[in-house]
Scaffold this active site. Sequence first.
Site, PDB file in Angstrom:
ATOM      1  N   ALA A 126       0.845  -1.192   0.000  1.00 26.90           N
ATOM      2  CA  ALA A 126       0.000   0.000   0.000  1.00 26.90           C
ATOM      3  C   ALA A 126       0.881   1.243   0.000  1.00 26.90           C
ATOM      4  O   ALA A 126       1.118   1.871   1.037  1.00 26.90           O
ATOM      5  CB  ALA A 126      -0.924   0.001   1.205  1.00 26.90           C
TER       6      ALA A 126
ATOM      7  N   ASN B 239       7.572  20.606  -4.848  1.00 22.73           N
ATOM      8  CA  ASN B 239       7.924  19.314  -4.250  1.00 22.73           C
ATOM      9  C   ASN B 239       9.343  19.405  -3.661  1.00 22.73           C
ATOM     10  O   ASN B 239      10.033  20.419  -3.821  1.00 22.73           O
ATOM     11  CB  ASN B 239       7.833  18.216  -5.308  1.00 22.73           C
TER      12      ASN B 239
ATOM     13  N   CYS C  70      12.321  18.376  -4.405  1.00 21.93           N
ATOM     14  CA  CYS C  70      13.488  18.638  -5.254  1.00 21.93           C
ATOM     15  C   CYS C  70      13.385  19.948  -6.019  1.00 21.93           C
ATOM     16  O   CYS C  70      14.344  20.356  -6.684  1.00 21.93           O
ATOM     17  CB  CYS C  70      13.691  17.480  -6.225  1.00 21.93           C
TER      18      CYS C  70
ATOM     19  N   GLU D 253      11.573  20.798  -8.648  1.00 19.25           N
ATOM     20  CA  GLU D 253      11.316  20.815 -10.093  1.00 19.25           C
ATOM     21  C   GLU D 253       9.831  20.861 -10.423  1.00 19.25           C
ATOM     22  O   GLU D 253       9.464  21.065 -11.576  1.00 19.25           O
ATOM     23  CB  GLU D 253      11.969  19.604 -10.781  1.00 19.25           C
TER      24      GLU D 253
END
Length: 359
Positions: free
Chosen positions: A81, A267, A269, A271
């Site tokens: 999950a 997010n 990172c 990008e």
Amino acid sequence: MATLGMGMNMIKEYGPKMSISKSIHGSKYRQEGETFQDCQNRVSATLSDSTEHRKAFKDILLNQRFMPAGRVQAAIGSVRAITPWNCFVSGTIGDSFNEIMSKCNEAGMTMRLGGGIGYDFSTLRPRGHLIKSLGSSSSGPVSFMDIFDSVCGTISSAGHRRGAQMGVLRVDHPDIIEFVHAKRNENKLTRFNISVGITDEFMTAVKNDTDFNLKFRGRIYSTIKARTLWDDIMRSTWDWAEPGVLFIDRINKENNLWYCETISTTNPCGEQPLPPYGACLLGSFNLVKYVDSYNSYRFDINKFIEDIPNVVRAMDNIIDVGIYPLQAQEEEGKNKRRMGLGVTGLANALEAQGLPYGT
């Protein structure tokens, strides 16, 4: 792809060739007992619209012309999950203890299923701001980031993937200098990347070498030289690789969904700018695999164009079959159906065609 065996008994071997690559793919993205080929069979079967589509997408995956993000390979069709989304952004953090802790709980649920998450802490009152109901002062957004940092550490210790977070503060927030200095060490906010939300107003002040106001809810707390703050950000980035910068006004102006959302962070990172509760799927076309070594190392543009619709159809299907940590993320994902498709192997593909790196 490699071939094994002799004579007519040739067996194709798909997937990574380096031992470390095999080890990483096997431990992170496959179920117990799965081969690389089993994994790609599982993904293509789950995400296909038809027999024809499954066959085409399976060929793309087995030959690594397109590589879905690790979350996709680990989650799709799996008994585990976990979520196939790499990128999430928190809902707007309300300026109260209960709302902050609520978003902290949602972050834990998101990271528990394998998602990284970004936050905008600009909504929180600055350090020293009066809390009338308690008769005390706020400790500021940077102090609350420590709570999220601890939750991330706890969640990461319970799974196979280290938690990842992005913290953003607007450049005009009164606590921006504390934020810029927050990671000038080796032991604070270690589970965060941080970025400053840069506005057009600030960049104009930097260009013109004028004063700049730090404010919250319309109240000016202090006035500083814009270039002094810019130099401080750049010095910290040079010395400590933090913070990054997000040109947040430019991001919103160039967002093709500007009419129905406002973006304030990305997010982990950096990008993928996303709205509150936004989620995005990732994957990359492997350009090296389109270089035809049997035809003077030319780039097979026709094969590339042929593959794109099959990839987009499959990635879009993830939005309907994947697990979402939160209902708000599911609603946002299904309403806007985001995906982030990029490329990898660009330098190698160009070099194979006789264009050395740096030309």
